[in-house]
Each structure stands twice: as C-alpha cells, then as structure tokens.
Design a protein around this motif. Structure first.
Motif, PDB file in Angstrom:
ATOM      1  N   ARG A   1      12.919   2.926 -10.413  1.00 19.64           N
ATOM      2  CA  ARG A   1      12.233   3.692 -11.166  1.00 19.64           C
ATOM      3  C   ARG A   1      11.050   4.485 -10.561  1.00 19.64           C
ATOM      4  O   ARG A   1      11.024   5.727 -10.901  1.00 19.64           O
ATOM      5  N   SER A   2      10.207   3.649  -9.914  1.00 16.62           N
ATOM      6  CA  SER A   2       9.207   4.518  -9.204  1.00 16.62           C
ATOM      7  C   SER A   2       9.341   4.008  -7.928  1.00 16.62           C
ATOM      8  O   SER A   2       9.764   2.693  -7.469  1.00 16.62           O
ATOM      9  N   LEU A   3       8.270   4.250  -7.092  1.00 17.41           N
ATOM     10  CA  LEU A   3       7.985   3.772  -5.603  1.00 17.41           C
ATOM     11  C   LEU A   3       7.753   2.345  -5.831  1.00 17.41           C
ATOM     12  O   LEU A   3       7.718   1.556  -4.675  1.00 17.41           O
ATOM     13  N   TYR A   4       7.358   1.714  -6.806  1.00 16.14           N
ATOM     14  CA  TYR A   4       6.762   0.505  -6.996  1.00 16.14           C
ATOM     15  C   TYR A   4       7.843  -0.424  -6.964  1.00 16.14           C
ATOM     16  O   TYR A   4       7.741  -1.778  -6.878  1.00 16.14           O
ATOM     17  N   GLY A   5       9.155  -0.158  -7.419  1.00 15.02           N
ATOM     18  CA  GLY A   5      10.418  -0.881  -7.306  1.00 15.02           C
ATOM     19  C   GLY A   5      10.327  -2.055  -8.425  1.00 15.02           C
ATOM     20  O   GLY A   5      10.736  -3.070  -8.225  1.00 15.02           O
ATOM     21  N   GLN A   6       9.590  -1.752  -9.494  1.00 11.86           N
ATOM     22  CA  GLN A   6       9.423  -2.839 -10.680  1.00 11.86           C
ATOM     23  C   GLN A   6      10.733  -2.965 -11.313  1.00 11.86           C
ATOM     24  O   GLN A   6      10.768  -3.952 -11.973  1.00 11.86           O
TER      25      GLN A   6
END
Length: 776
Positions: free
Chosen positions: A168-173
């Motif tokens: 979903r985001s660069l954070y890979g949550q």
C-alpha cells in the motif's frame, strides 16, 4: 469364512506392526507398536481357534492404545484418530454377528466375557474421541487491545482510498485505513465483480508457475500483472479492462520461477497531467527487463532507458538466459527505481550477481549499485566490468523511508544454499540479512543478519514493514522483519538495533568435512519458531503410515532447529518453505499490532557426492524440490517436504495458523489453526485441520484482517482482536496472493484478491481477479 479372513487380516497386521515396531524400537523409538503387534498376533491365533477370549485380548489392546495415545498427546482429535481409528473399526467388526456370533457358538460359556469388555472399551474410546473433538490443546486463545496507541499514525502519504505500492505504501504495512467493513458487517460481503485475465497455465510452463500479484489502485484504476508478465489496467468500479500490454516474454525451461507479484506506479510531477507518460507503471519481466508504460494507455514510454526498457542482464558475470529475472515489484523512492532480482536456487555455482541497482526514475540512467561482493563502491559500474558472481540476492520486496533516506532490502544466500565451504567474508556477512542502504548513494548504513552461515535456505523472504512503535523512551521508527525460521525482528530502522531483544543461543554442530556451522544463532524475543519435533509428533492417516513416519524420523539426523545438512539426510524444521514467506505479515500502525500466518512444515535435506549424481536429464536439472544439481559444487542436494508414504506431512497438524502479536511487548496474543483440507483430500470435507499456505494478509482500520493463501481455495476475514474467523468466500482457484483494499468516491470499500493457483503446492490454476464489497 468371515472369521477366517478376519484372523488372517489380524495376522497380516501383526506382521506389519511387528516388523515396523521392532525396527522403530531398535532406532530408539516407542515400543507400543511391538506390543500392539503381539496383541494382534494373539487375537489372530484365538480367532483361528474361534475362541471368544480373542475379544477380551482385543479389548485390552483398545484400552492400552487409548491410554498410550492420551499419555503421548492428550485430547487432540487429529492425533488421537490415526492412533486408534483402525483399531476401533476392527473392534466394531469383531462385535458384528458375522464374527462374534460364530465365536459364541464355538465357545458359548465364555462369549460374554469377551464381548462385554470389548463393548465397554469401544464406548470409552468413542467417548474420548467425542470429547477430544471439542478440545484443541494446541490453540492459543487471547485478545489484542482494541485501543489505538496513536491517533496520528504515519501511513506513508498514500490517499486513504488508494493502494499505490505492493504493501500500500513504501512502508509495506499492508494496512488500509478504511473502516466501512467491520467485524459486525463483514459477513455480508458479496462479489462485486470478477475479471479473468486470459493468461492461463501453459503446457510449456515451468512447475513453479504461480499467480501472486497484489493489484495497485490509483484513483479509478487498478493495475495488475500476470504470470507471463502481461500488464493490465482495470476499472476499479466494474472490473472492466481498460488496456493491456504484452511484453512478449518467451518460454524458457531454465527459468525456475514464472510469476509476478506486482508492478510499480509513479506520477511524474515534472510532466503536466494528461501528457504522455505523466504517470507510469513499471513492469519487471521474467526475461530480465524493466519496462516503463504510460499508466493512461499502456504504451511504452520511450524516454526511459533504451526505448522504454532497461536490460537488467547488463553487468552480469554470466549470460545464460533464464538464470536471472525479477519476480517482485521494484521500489520507487527519492526519484529512483530500485531493483533486485531472483536467481535459480541450486542449479549451479555459476550464478548471476545479487546486485541491487538504482536507476533514475525518468531516464533509466544507472545512479548507484550496491554489490555485496564489493559493498563500499556504489558508483555506477564502468562499462565492460562485471558485478560479483553468485552473491546474496534480493528476490523479495524492499521497503523505504524517504524521510530517513533509507531503503531496507531483504537478502538471500549464495548458491548452493546447503554448502558453506569457501564462502567469502562478504557472503558470510550479508547472507540472510536485512540491509539498510542510503537511497541517494547506495552506501550501506547497517546490516542485521538473521541466520549465521546459513545452510538451510533461510533467506529473508518478506518485505519489512515499517511502523512507529511506542517504547518506554518514546516513539521509535521501527522495522518489523519476518523470517522463514519464525523470528520476527523488531528493529530501530535508523540503526538496525533491536527494540525487542535478540539473543544468541547455542546451535547444532557437525557439518560435513570441509564445512562448519555457527556455534550460535540469533533468536528474537518475538518468535513463532516451533518447538523441536519428537517421535510422538509424527502423524498419519492410520497407525501404519504414522509408524513409517516415526521410523523415517529416527533415521534422519535431527538435533532441533539448524540441524546441518548431511549425507545420511537431515530433518530441517522449520523447512525452507518458511514459517513466514514472501507474504510477510500485516501491521496496524494505530494499534501497533501484527497479524500473520505462521506455517509449519518439516523438510529433509540430503547431500549427494558429485560422483553419485546422475547425468543431466529430464527432471534432474534442479528445482526447489527433488534433486538440486549444484553444478560445479562437490555435492548435490535432495530436498523436499517430510511426508508419509501417502504423501501427507509426517508431522502432526496443524500445519498452518493465523496469529496476532503486540509489537510493543513482543507477546503473541492468540494463535488459531487455519484452513481446511477441502481441496486437498479425496473427499471434499471442510475439516479445519490447519493447513499450510503461501500468500500474505492485510489489516483494515475496521478491525478486520483478510487472508487467502491456504491450500484450500478461500478468502477469509478475521477479527484482528481475537483471531476469530468472521467470513469466507469460495475462490475458483488457489488464492496464493496477498489481497488489497480500496474505496470509490461513493464510499464503498472493496477487497480484491487474485486467484490463480500455485505450481509448487498444486492448488488449482486460474486467471481470476475478484472484488468483494458490502451490499449497497
């Protein structure tokens, strides 16, 4: 005739149990099977003589078996059934008129003495069986806190309704802030639309052909790829195709994997909206290309690289087609597109480099390269030079923190995975680790190794999840890194230092001559590693295949986790399938908890001296199962799941769970068996055994987690707080992918999963993209 045939059957059983039981006892295992064989033998002799005392002897066997089973494994139905199932069925047969009636006529005075105790023994056994069906001693009930720890979580800057990156985001949550779907209404989910890509399994495909994509959603469009690298844009409301692109990837038998986990999206702020290639989708292909496409129409963007394409084989030490390719979406961050790549496991020591490369997102020019064989020099490789051969690679998905200026790369191993002699200092340092690289220069900031001197293919398989965690010292920017061996590393992502403690524990020694093992291995304070296996943990549909598994267990070398490969054959548990694999875990940044799917399958690993390796031929080239040739190495390896003669796992179920843990405390709150044998047994029975799977979960702010992945074809929804299954939707093919969630302008929340099957675990193949939503 019936009694004679019964006596003969008992004699055959006695012989089988006796032979196997003596063998097991010699190996140091349970004596039960020898005792049971004697009981069957005595019963058989008495049946031949038509003596009713046969029933009394058999009653003692039933009671003895029941006591032994409860002593070994308590009241677990799935373990009691194979120990006593055949014995109880035979007891019921002995009590039929065709057997007991004839015994009565032959021995009327003592008939009742045998029948009554046998009836009592059977009733007691059935009572215990019924009680055990209501129990699950391996279940861990509990609850995660429902309260948000922070009301201002960092979600990576992606609009709430969208899903811009693989996680979903660069954070890979793998966390959606959408709340329309809740535990109260998720049971009303229904199919909104279904789309079929047309990319179906081909007869020429390699066995490891899978469909693992997680779609992206930007405004009103979904972007997907397919196993053969088609890129397709779909209308998010209807599922109707907008455009498709075919990169014309040719078949190649040398390719170990044929899959695509996702594409990457980028909006170029320097190009006016509506102009060609103002928004782009980047596709990594199975023939080592990286292609830039106009997100509006699927046309190639010619200004990128060489007429829209970067050729990733550039700078590689070898150029055998099919030995290097990309299966995971690249990271787009800080104006760069950053690419790793997959190599074929255990084909040859002459493998391509595992270099990580960053290209300018607009031009495709090489900005930096991090080569673990030459880690301090990250300036672009001069023309004509080559990267380090056979260095640890990154086939999975990376994460990035643009505020800190770091990309977090999960690394694998040097091939061969099971042979460690002659590894360089850099290979020893970087194998099976998470490495943080500077987004602008590629210079290494820190490295955290999860396995020392890895001989088990325990490469870090999962995208790290980035989440801020509250500690006694205040909020800390953290990294959550799942591993195949079951450890969840919770690290300060600025430094790589543990937030949840990591300790070094003693590990087994005794590698083959010329190799060595690490005397210790790291273990995280948050771990899903299984307890060591014992003989009583062997399983089967009947006591016969269970006996075979017990014998094979004791024939293998096994000293717990990290038992080194051997010539006799070693049991590797957890196996290289992983407790966690590329699907990783999902984290909730508000509640600071995680949801995951730990899987438990033992594998075997047996080294084969080069002189004993058969000549190359059909089925001997190498794969992740069977004979892996390791050309150029002194040993090949035969590896695969530890299964019974019936092809089922030798260890007792459950083989798969869902689990929730608190990332602040490192405590596992709950853990429940997950999935059924509906699609993997001769009869389609929805028996909740707890099955393995490949794929990943997502969490939504509504408190619901979604997961497909299992070897039965379902998408399921769970209450994140307690792990209770809330809903399931039948899939037309295997759901070995990670779902995603988005919303439309009218507020409707959708959940989408791709159902295409997985070649390695033999789930049904397909080409489906399915969206679910609540009724209007």
């Amino acid at each position: 005739m019936a009694i004679t045939l019964t006596a003969l059957l008992f004699l055959i059983i006695a012989a089988a149990l006796g032979a196997g039981g003596v063998w097991l006892a010699i190996l140091g295992g349970s004596w039960y099977y020898v005792i049971a064989a004697l009981a069957f033998l005595v019963t058989s002799i008495l049946l031949f003589r038509r003596r009713s005392s046969a029933l009394l002897v058999y009653a003692l066997l039933v009671i003895g078996t029941l006591g032994w089973a409860i002593w070994e494994i308590r009241f677990d139905w799935w373990q009691l059934a194979p120990r006593g199932g055949v014995i109880i069925l035979l007891a019921l047969w002995l009590l039929t008129p065709w057997v007991r009636g004839r015994l009565t006529r032959a021995d009327a005075e003592t008939a009742s003495l045998g029948a009554a105790p046998l009836w009592l023994a059977v009733l007691v056994a059935l009572g215990v069986a019924g009680y055990s069906m209501t129990q699950d001693p391996l279940d861990l009930p509990g609850q995660l806190s429902r309260e948000a720890v922070t009301t201002t979580p960092d979600l990576g800057g992606v609009p709430n309704d969208d899903w811009h990156f693989y996680g979903r985001s660069l954070y890979g949550q793998r966390y959606s802030p959408l709340k329309q779907i809740t535990p109260d209404n998720v049971g009303k989910l229904q199919v909104a639309w279904t789309y079929q890509t047309g990319d179906v399994r081909r007869s020429t495909d390699v066995p490891e052909t899978t469909y693992q994509v997680t779609p992206l959603k930007v405004r009103d469009t979904l972007y997907i790829c397919t196993p053969h690298n088609f890129v397709i844009a779909l209308d998010a409301a209807s599922g109707k195709e907008k455009w498709r692109f075919d990169p014309q990837v040719k078949d190649n038998d040398d390719r170990q994997h044929q899959t695509c986990r996702g594409v990457s999206y980028y909006a170029d702020a320097t190009v006016a909206a509506g102009q060609p290639c103002a928004e782009r989708v980047y596709m990594p292909t199975a023939d080592a290309r990286l292609i830039a496409l106009d997100a509006a129409n699927g046309q190639v963007c010619p200004a990128f690289g060489d007429k829209g394409t970067i050729h990733l084989e550039t700078g590689m030490p070898y150029n055998p087609a099919g030995y290097y390719y990309s299966t995971s979406p690249p990271v787009i961050a800080a104006g760069k597109i950053i690419v790793g790549g997959a190599v074929n496991d255990n084909y040859s020591i002459h493998e391509q480099s595992g270099v990580i490369r960053a290209f300018d997102i607009n031009t495709g020019a090489l900005v930096w390269n991090w080569d673990s064989g030459n880690p301090d020099v990250t300036t672009p490789l001069p023309e004509g030079q080559k990267y380090t051969a056979n260095s640890p690679n990154s086939w999975s998905i990376s994460s990035a923190d643009e505020k800190l200026g770091l990309i977090y790369v999960p690394l694998g191993n040097q091939t061969p995975d099971q042979l460690g002699a002659g590894r360089s200092a850099n290979v020893e340092k970087f194998s099976s680790s998470i490495v943080a690289l500077d987004l602008n220069t590629g210079q290494m900031r820190w490295v955290r190794q999860t396995v020392h001197h890895d001989l088990w293919d325990m490469d870090v398989p999962s995208q790290p999840s980035l989440v801020d965690i509250n500690t006694a010292s205040g909020p800390v920017p953290a990294l959550v890194g799942p591993t195949k061996q079951g450890d969840i590393y919770v690290l300060d992502r600025r430094s790589g230092e543990p937030i949840i403690p990591v300790e070094e524990v003693p590990a087994p020694g005794g590698a083959i001559e010329g190799d060595h093992t690490s005397p210790t291995q790291p273990v995280s304070g948050l771990t899903f590693m299984p307890r060591p296996l014992q003989g009583k943990d062997m399983w089967g549909v009947t006591l016969f295949d269970q006996l075979a598994c017990r014998i094979n267990f004791l024939k293998l070398r096994y000293e717990g986790r990290y038992t080194p490969p051997s010539l006799q054959g070693s049991l590797i548990y957890p196996g290289n399938f992983g407790v966690f694999n590329w699907g990783g875990v999902a984290v909730d940044p508000e509640r600071q908890v995680m949801f995951g799917m730990p899987t438990y399958l033992a594998f075997t690993s047996r080294l084969v001296p080069r002189a004993d390796v058969p000549a190359p031929g059909a089925g001997t080239k190498g794969s992740e199962q069977g004979l892996n040739r390791n050309e150029g190495a002194p040993y090949a390896v035969v590896m695969g799941p530890f299964v019974s003669p019936l092809g089922l796992p030798c260890q007792t179920p459950p083989w798969g769970y869902v689990a929730g843990a608190d990332l602040r405390t490192g405590k596992i709150a709950w853990k429940h068996r997950n999935g059924t044998v509906y699609d993997s047994s001769p009869l389609p029975l929805p028996l909740k055994v707890g099955v393995p799977g490949l794929g990943g979960p997502i969490i939504t702010a509504g408190g619901v987690a979604f997961l497909g992945a299992t070897v039965d074809n379902y998408l399921r929804a769970y209450d994140v707080t307690n792990g209770k299954q809330l809903w399931e939707g039948r899939l037309p093919a295997g759901g070995q992918s990670t779902p995603m969630s988005y919303a439309l302008g009218d507020g409707r929340q959708f959940v989408v999963i791709v159902a295409g099957g997985h070649g390695s675990i033999n789930t049904k193949a397909g080409d489906y993209v399915i969206a679910y939503t609540l009724p209007k």
